[in-house]
Design an enzyme around this catalytic site. Structure first.
Site, PDB file in Angstrom:
ATOM      1  CG  ASP A  37       2.259 196.071  16.465  1.00 50.83           C
ATOM      2  OD1 ASP A  37       1.519 195.719  15.613  1.00 50.83           O
ATOM      3  OD2 ASP A  37       3.384 195.140  16.142  1.00 50.83           O
TER       4      ASP A  37
ATOM      5  CG  ASP B  26      -3.079 186.038  15.344  1.00 47.72           C
ATOM      6  OD1 ASP B  26      -1.673 186.015  14.883  1.00 47.72           O
ATOM      7  OD2 ASP B  26      -3.207 185.583  16.384  1.00 47.72           O
TER       8      ASP B  26
ATOM      9  CD  GLU C   9      -2.382 181.638  22.526  1.00 48.06           C
ATOM     10  OE1 GLU C   9      -2.812 181.299  21.842  1.00 48.06           O
ATOM     11  OE2 GLU C   9      -2.435 183.875  22.524  1.00 48.06           O
TER      12      GLU C   9
ATOM     13  CE  LYS D 261       0.906 187.730   2.834  1.00 49.47           C
ATOM     14  NZ  LYS D 261       1.517 186.238   2.778  1.00 49.47           N
TER      15      LYS D 261
ATOM     16  CD  GLU E  65       3.349 198.070  23.412  1.00 49.31           C
ATOM     17  OE1 GLU E  65       2.382 197.054  24.340  1.00 49.31           O
ATOM     18  OE2 GLU E  65       2.893 198.278  23.058  1.00 49.31           O
TER      19      GLU E  65
ATOM     20  CE  LYS F 137       7.969 185.540  22.691  1.00 45.45           C
ATOM     21  NZ  LYS F 137       7.678 184.616  23.336  1.00 45.45           N
TER      22      LYS F 137
HETATM   23  C1  LIG Z   1      -0.702 187.888  18.004  1.00 46.01           C
HETATM   24  S1  LIG Z   1      -0.922 186.891  18.297  1.00 46.01           S
HETATM   25  C2  LIG Z   1      -0.589 188.424  20.086  1.00 46.01           C
HETATM   26  C3  LIG Z   1      -0.334 187.472  21.414  1.00 46.01           C
HETATM   27  C4  LIG Z   1      -0.207 188.435  22.609  1.00 46.01           C
HETATM   28  N1  LIG Z   1      -1.467 189.028  23.440  1.00 46.01           N
HETATM   29  C5  LIG Z   1       0.902 189.527  22.881  1.00 46.01           C
HETATM   30  O1  LIG Z   1       0.379 191.090  22.794  1.00 46.01           O
HETATM   31  O2  LIG Z   1       1.712 189.340  23.136  1.00 46.01           O
HETATM   32  C6  LIG Z   1      -2.451 186.693  19.024  1.00 46.01           C
HETATM   33  C7  LIG Z   1      -2.211 185.671  19.671  1.00 46.01           C
HETATM   34  O3  LIG Z   1      -3.440 184.865  19.334  1.00 46.01           O
HETATM   35  C8  LIG Z   1      -4.351 183.790  19.779  1.00 46.01           C
HETATM   36  N2  LIG Z   1      -5.613 183.526  19.568  1.00 46.01           N
HETATM   37  C9  LIG Z   1      -5.791 184.298  18.346  1.00 46.01           C
HETATM   38  N3  LIG Z   1      -7.394 183.956  17.701  1.00 46.01           N
HETATM   39  C10 LIG Z   1      -7.806 183.335  18.900  1.00 46.01           C
HETATM   40  C11 LIG Z   1      -8.972 182.444  19.313  1.00 46.01           C
HETATM   41  N4  LIG Z   1      -9.703 182.483  18.324  1.00 46.01           N
HETATM   42  N5  LIG Z   1      -8.810 182.322  19.686  1.00 46.01           N
HETATM   43  C12 LIG Z   1      -7.938 181.804  21.057  1.00 46.01           C
HETATM   44  N6  LIG Z   1      -6.873 182.949  20.895  1.00 46.01           N
HETATM   45  C13 LIG Z   1      -6.439 183.298  19.267  1.00 46.01           C
HETATM   46  C14 LIG Z   1      -3.134 183.010  18.877  1.00 46.01           C
HETATM   47  O4  LIG Z   1      -2.674 181.626  19.589  1.00 46.01           O
HETATM   48  C15 LIG Z   1      -1.716 183.896  19.223  1.00 46.01           C
HETATM   49  O5  LIG Z   1      -1.163 183.938  20.681  1.00 46.01           O
END
Ligand SMILES: C[S@@+](CC[C@H](N)C(=O)[O-])C[C@H]1O[C@@H](n2cnc3c(N)ncnc32)[C@H](O)[C@@H]1O
Length: 240
Positions: free
Chosen positions: A177, A141, A91, A145, A217, A215
């Protein structure tokens, strides 16, 4: 699919384009303390060198990597349920890492280590071929867009890299989702020469009973989104 065609994207991960934007975010004093005090027990520094996972965990057990664990609650729940496996969480968001360390300590986990670094670089430099038995990417993420689709972590070159790090027969499990991203994932993974779809109909799988609600989701569920789960098996034949 109305988005950019994933097969038009580059074959090598493009390190100028990241799948995240580092937000400062509010860090609580407990998270900050956890980062200072618990890092020696749970943290792994990214040095650019390869990790010796057997030495780190002091055993050789099947290993799961979770990419983008957010606040780490679901990772800690899964790791606590499987003491026979070892877990590495990646993360980049500092408060999330702090939160995960606190949860790991509360659960008294011995089978979890955490890195605060870009998953692409960790996979490229810190992990070796066949190091992993399973990779989890839950609710990455969605970058909805069109001009941001290149930031989506699931790209052909990244899937190839995952294929090189997951051992033959190992699993890649994903969930999102964001329905257009779910179809994007299915397109990219179905055209990869590294993985077979575990779904008999070559589509999505049923939500695994074991997967905790994350979280992100929960936020999607409040907005009326539906989660799609995917499961792919690393091919046993050579992928080179
Ligand atoms: C939309 S959040 C989902 C977090 C968690 N999996 C959840 O379902 O609650 C996506 C997470 O991926 C992390 N992230 C995105 N690209 C990443 C990367 N290249 N390496 C490590 N973490 C990454 C972001 O910091 C973010 O906290």
């Amino acid at each position: 699919m109305t988005s950019q065609n994933p097969s038009d994207l580059p074959a090598q991960p493009n390190r100028a384009i990241r799948s995240f934007v580092l937000r400062q975010g509010r860090i609580t004093s407990a998270q900050s303390r956890a980062l200072a005090q618990l890092w020696p027990s749970y943290g792994l520094d990214f040095t650019g060198g390869t990790l010796d996972l057997d030495a780190i965990f002091e055993r050789h057990a099947p290993r799961t990597l979770e990419i983008g664990f957010g606040d780490g609650e679901s990772l800690v729940t899964i790791a606590a349920a499987h003491p026979e496996r070892d877990y590495i969480g990646l993360e980049v968001h500092e408060p999330g890492v702090g939160h995960c360390l606190l949860a790991a300590q509360q659960a008294d986990l011995k089978n979890l280590r955490v890195m605060r670094h870009d998953a692409v670089e960790v996979l490229m430099h810190a992990l070796k071929s066949d190091d992993l038995d399973e990779v989890l990417i839950y609710f990455p993420d969605p970058w909805p867009k069109k001009r941001h689709h290149k930031r989506r972590i699931i790209q052909p070159a990244f899937v190839q890299l995952l294929g090189e790090r997951i051992q033959p027969g190992g699993r890649l499990r994903l969930a999102t989702d964001w329905a257009p991203y779910a179809h994007w994932m299915l397109d990219v993974l179905s055209t990869s020469n590294c993985f077979d779809n575990a779904a008999l109909d070559q589509g999505f799988v049923k939500r695994p009973a074991e997967r905790p609600v994350t979280k992100f989701e929960r936020r999607g569920l409040r907005l009326g989104h539906v989660a799609h789960d995917l499961e792919f098996i690393r091919k046993v034949v050579s992928i080179t």
